[in-house]
Design a protein around this motif. Structure first.
Motif, short mmCIF file in Angstrom:
data_model
loop_
_atom_site.label_atom_id
_atom_site.label_comp_id
_atom_site.label_asym_id
_atom_site.label_seq_id
_atom_site.Cartn_x
_atom_site.Cartn_y
_atom_site.Cartn_z
N LEU A 1 0.95 -1.24 -0.62
CA LEU A 1 0.25 0.50 -0.02
C LEU A 1 0.44 1.58 -0.20
O LEU A 1 0.97 2.10 -0.65
CB LEU A 1 -0.99 0.18 1.03
CG LEU A 1 -1.79 1.18 1.45
CD1 LEU A 1 -2.44 1.21 -0.02
CD2 LEU A 1 -2.93 1.41 2.51
N ASP A 2 1.94 1.17 0.79
CA ASP A 2 2.98 2.33 0.79
C ASP A 2 3.26 2.77 -0.75
O ASP A 2 3.76 3.77 -0.82
CB ASP A 2 4.16 2.05 1.88
CG ASP A 2 3.47 1.93 3.40
OD1 ASP A 2 2.05 2.29 3.80
OD2 ASP A 2 3.97 1.76 3.98
N TRP A 3 3.79 1.82 -1.33
CA TRP A 3 4.53 1.91 -2.42
C TRP A 3 3.63 2.14 -3.17
O TRP A 3 3.90 3.37 -4.23
CB TRP A 3 5.44 0.48 -2.63
CG TRP A 3 5.85 0.72 -4.55
CD1 TRP A 3 5.11 -0.20 -5.78
CD2 TRP A 3 7.11 1.36 -4.57
NE1 TRP A 3 6.07 0.47 -6.44
CE2 TRP A 3 7.26 0.71 -5.87
CE3 TRP A 3 7.75 2.46 -4.36
CZ2 TRP A 3 7.89 2.20 -7.82
CZ3 TRP A 3 8.35 3.38 -4.68
CH2 TRP A 3 8.95 2.98 -5.92
N ALA A 4 2.57 2.04 -3.65
CA ALA A 4 2.18 2.12 -4.03
C ALA A 4 0.63 3.93 -3.92
O ALA A 4 1.17 4.69 -5.23
CB ALA A 4 -0.06 1.57 -4.06
N VAL A 5 0.53 4.10 -2.70
CA VAL A 5 1.19 6.10 -2.76
C VAL A 5 1.88 6.40 -2.79
O VAL A 5 1.57 7.82 -3.48
CB VAL A 5 0.25 5.51 -1.57
CG1 VAL A 5 0.27 7.74 -0.94
CG2 VAL A 5 -0.73 5.19 -0.91
N ILE A 6 3.17 6.30 -2.56
CA ILE A 6 4.12 6.45 -3.36
C ILE A 6 4.68 6.59 -4.31
O ILE A 6 4.27 7.58 -4.83
CB ILE A 6 5.73 6.29 -2.60
CG1 ILE A 6 5.38 6.32 -0.73
CG2 ILE A 6 6.74 6.70 -3.56
CD1 ILE A 6 6.74 5.06 -0.49
N LYS A 7 3.68 6.19 -5.40
CA LYS A 7 4.54 6.05 -6.70
C LYS A 7 2.75 6.80 -7.28
O LYS A 7 3.97 7.17 -8.43
CB LYS A 7 3.76 4.58 -7.30
CG LYS A 7 3.96 4.32 -8.23
CD LYS A 7 5.08 4.57 -9.53
CE LYS A 7 5.03 4.52 -10.98
NZ LYS A 7 5.79 5.29 -12.26
N SER A 8 2.18 7.09 -6.92
CA SER A 8 1.00 7.80 -7.17
C SER A 8 1.59 9.32 -7.11
O SER A 8 1.16 10.34 -7.64
CB SER A 8 -0.86 7.38 -6.75
OG SER A 8 -0.86 6.10 -6.62
#
Length: 92
Positions: A23-30
């Motif tokens: 989830l953290d990576w998905a938010v960071i990527k966004s």
């Protein structure tokens, strides 16, 4: 163990240990994608105004602004994805 994601110290999200990295990576990527789209608009205009090869008449400025709007719309879409991810996670 519970991980937290905080933005400006105002909002915190907690997730299970296994879900947090994805989830953290998905938010960071966004957020990175949104930033990239915003930066692209500025970089394009800076290129146009700092090089004599580009003749910036009114039509070209309007085109540049139109492209900037497109980039910012994509940035907003990326941010909405991040927001939806957090909202979905909070509703579990």
């Amino acid at each position: 163990m519970v991980d937290s994601l905080q933005q400006n110290g105002d909002h915190a999200m907690t997730t299970g240990e296994e879900e947090a990295p994805q989830l953290d990576w998905a938010v960071i990527k966004s957020l990175m994608s949104a930033q990239a789209n915003t930066s692209t608009s500025l970089e394009q205009y800076l290129l146009y105004v700092t090089h004599d090869d580009f003749d910036l008449d009114r039509q070209n400025v309007e085109q540049c602004l139109s492209q900037a709007i497109d980039h910012h719309e994509r940035a907003l879409e990326d941010l909405k994805v991040a927001q939806e991810l957090i909202s979905d996670e909070n509703n579990r």
